[in-house]
Design a protein around this motif. Structure first.
Motif, mmCIF file in Angstrom:
data_model
loop_
_atom_site.group_PDB
_atom_site.id
_atom_site.type_symbol
_atom_site.label_atom_id
_atom_site.label_comp_id
_atom_site.label_asym_id
_atom_site.label_seq_id
_atom_site.Cartn_x
_atom_site.Cartn_y
_atom_site.Cartn_z
ATOM 1 N N ASN A 1 5.442 2.627 4.904
ATOM 2 C CA ASN A 1 4.415 1.679 4.788
ATOM 3 C C ASN A 1 3.777 1.185 6.251
ATOM 4 N N ILE A 2 4.801 2.035 7.385
ATOM 5 C CA ILE A 2 3.803 1.438 8.604
ATOM 6 C C ILE A 2 2.728 2.218 9.323
ATOM 7 N N VAL A 3 2.850 3.284 8.566
ATOM 8 C CA VAL A 3 1.540 4.011 8.890
ATOM 9 C C VAL A 3 -0.267 3.196 8.317
ATOM 10 N N ASN A 4 0.685 3.208 6.909
ATOM 11 C CA ASN A 4 -0.886 2.376 6.127
ATOM 12 C C ASN A 4 -1.887 1.406 7.295
ATOM 13 N N VAL A 5 -0.683 0.247 8.030
ATOM 14 C CA VAL A 5 -1.956 -0.730 8.951
ATOM 15 C C VAL A 5 -2.827 -0.140 10.234
#
Length: 489
Positions: free
Chosen positions: A31-35
């Motif tokens: 999830n950290i990559v999306n932003v």
């Protein structure tokens, strides 16, 4: 000879906490990559068409290797496999952070996906065997669920903070100290487990066919948007992907020790629950990926602000899945809560399809996001319970690996399909003379409607193939029965 499950005698809860930290790190990384994607794109000059591979290069090996990694845990011991996976995951995270070009980042993400699969495949099985008593087992599994939900909640916010205050490289570097601590403490704390031995055969060919088929399928769909569906490369790779996937099915039907015995799918509940999860996760990846891009590329949010925008949604998902859903499922049954949750998810995606180019977060994004969080928080525990209740305790490890695989593959294929829709719609609007923001918003609107279609299909499958039982109490009684391959609620 069955695997001997050694208990953690000194501090079993320390073992559970350690494993849950590992699970949270792996979920957080998804999830950290999306932003941080817009910052990664600017920093490395990645084209919009190739940006999806920063996500899929991780997801494809993760989903394709979970079953094989779980089997390796049976053969050589889950502790050894878990620690090996953490080492590979942490080392490849450093390579991702050091990447100075598109190809290096994508290759490092591929290695990271392998490490994540190797570590993750063993975590739930280890958590479930730390305690002998049912009450403690339930508490340990609840902690595992909280770690998964917590990783989803913290990921976007942490990604925004690191990207805004430091750089996108640090979304990967942060895994190194966590992974090092897990290996050092885990080597001493985790219970040793004696595996069946490497002399036992395992289905490496099946794992290769599955991974090759998924990689070719995703690449074909992404590439076809650029070169055309009638291009020679598309007409060659598409059938090759299908042949590989069909070969995997044939291999599972004929192998002496298949990764995924096809007899599992005699249970209508198990098969339907996996189809529902495949479709549901395929749509949910659209929220995380295109929701972030809408906030950053249309509303012009910075990385930190975009990450914070997802926190209320993630908190609702965690609160509902860990608290409210249990009480509602107990009273109304899993099937009813699954269908209600999916209906809310469909409605939320339809709401997002009306998000304006000059939109306001409190009007155009947050209400739909909160409805999405409520719906997903109800549906996710329900569909997992429906599937797992249809297998015996001896089969729970394979069933768990199947659910994880379905989730990862559903996300990869769903995101690929939605990306193709976005690209085609955005290019069409740009050619018609629309501004960049209008073209992007139009593409994201189509993605949200397509994601609503995924969720609606999941709703129809759940309504048509899953049956309800009168109460959770009766369902719990059925779990003691030796005959488990029947639909339950």
């Amino acid at each position: 000879m069955p695997m001997s499950h050694a208990r953690a005698s000194a501090s079993p809860w320390l073992t559970v906490i350690l494993l849950c930290v590992g699970q949270m790190m792996i979920v957080l990384d998804q999830n950290i990559v999306n932003v941080a994607l817009p910052a990664v794109q600017r920093g490395l000059g990645i084209s919009s068409g190739n940006l999806i591979w920063v996500v899929n290069a991780y997801v494809i090996p993760f989903g394709g290797l979970l079953l094989l990694a779980g089997r390796l845990g049976d053969l050589i011991g889950r502790k050894a496999v878990f620690l090996t996976g953490i080492v590979l995951f942490s080392a490849s995270s450093v390579l991702c952070g050091l990447a100075a070009g598109e190809s290096v980042l994508i290759a490092s993400r591929f290695l990271q996906g392998i490490g994540g699969a190797v570590a993750s495949a063993c975590i739930l099985g280890m958590v479930a065997t730390v305690f002998a008593g049912r009450r403690e087992q339930a508490q340990a599994i609840a902690a595992y669920s909280f770690a998964s939900a917590g990783g989803g909640a913290v990921g976007p916010l942490l990604g925004g903070v690191l990207t805004e205050l430091l750089s996108w490289h640090w979304i990967f570097f942060i895994n190194a100290p966590i992974g090092a601590a897990l290996v050092l403490v885990g080597a001493r704390v985790l219970p040793g487990q004696r595996g069946e031995g490497l002399g036992k055969s395992t289905d490496f060919l099946g794992a290769l066919l599955l991974m090759a088929g998924m990689t070719l399928l995703v690449y074909t769909v992404v590439d076809a948007e650029r070169v055309g569906w009638a291009a020679p490369r598309t007409l060659l790779l598409g059938p090759l992907a299908l042949v590989s996937l069909i070969g995997f099915v044939v291999r599972q039907a004929t192998a002496a020790r298949p990764l995924l015995p096809l007899t599992f799918f005699r249970s209508r509940s198990l098969a339907a629950a996996n189809i529902v999860q495949f479709l549901m996760i395929g749509g949910m990846f659209g929220l995380l990926f295109f929701g972030t891009l809408y906030l950053q590329r249309v509303l012009r949010y910075g990385s930190l602000r975009a990450g914070m925008a997802f926190v209320p949604i993630a908190v609702v998902i965690a609160a509902v899945s860990l608290g409210l859903s249990t009480r509602l499922i107990t009273r109304f049954g899993r099937r009813a809560m699954l269908l209600l949750g999916l209906a809310l998810v469909v409605g939320a995606f339809v709401m997002l399809s009306f998000a304006r180019v000059d939109g306001v977060y409190l009007v155009d994004f947050l209400p739909a996001g909160l409805v999405m969080g409520l719906g997903f928080g109800l549906a996710a525990p329900a569909v997992m319970g429906l599937g797992m209740a249809a297998v015996t305790p001896a089969e729970s490890g394979i069933a768990s690996g199947l659910f994880n695989t379905t989730q990862q593959i559903g996300g990869a294929i769903g995101l690929t399909v939605l990306s193709a829709f976005v690209s085609a719609r955005t290019n069409s609007l740009t050619a018609a003379g629309k501004t960049e923001a209008e073209s992007l918003a139009g593409g994201y609107h189509l993605a949200f409607l397509a994601a609503a279609g995924f969720a609606l299909a999941a709703l129809l499958v759940g309504a048509g193939l899953l049956r309800a039982a009168p109460s959770l109490g009766m369902e719990q009684q059925s779990t003691a029965s030796p005959e488990r391959h029947t639909p339950v609620s």
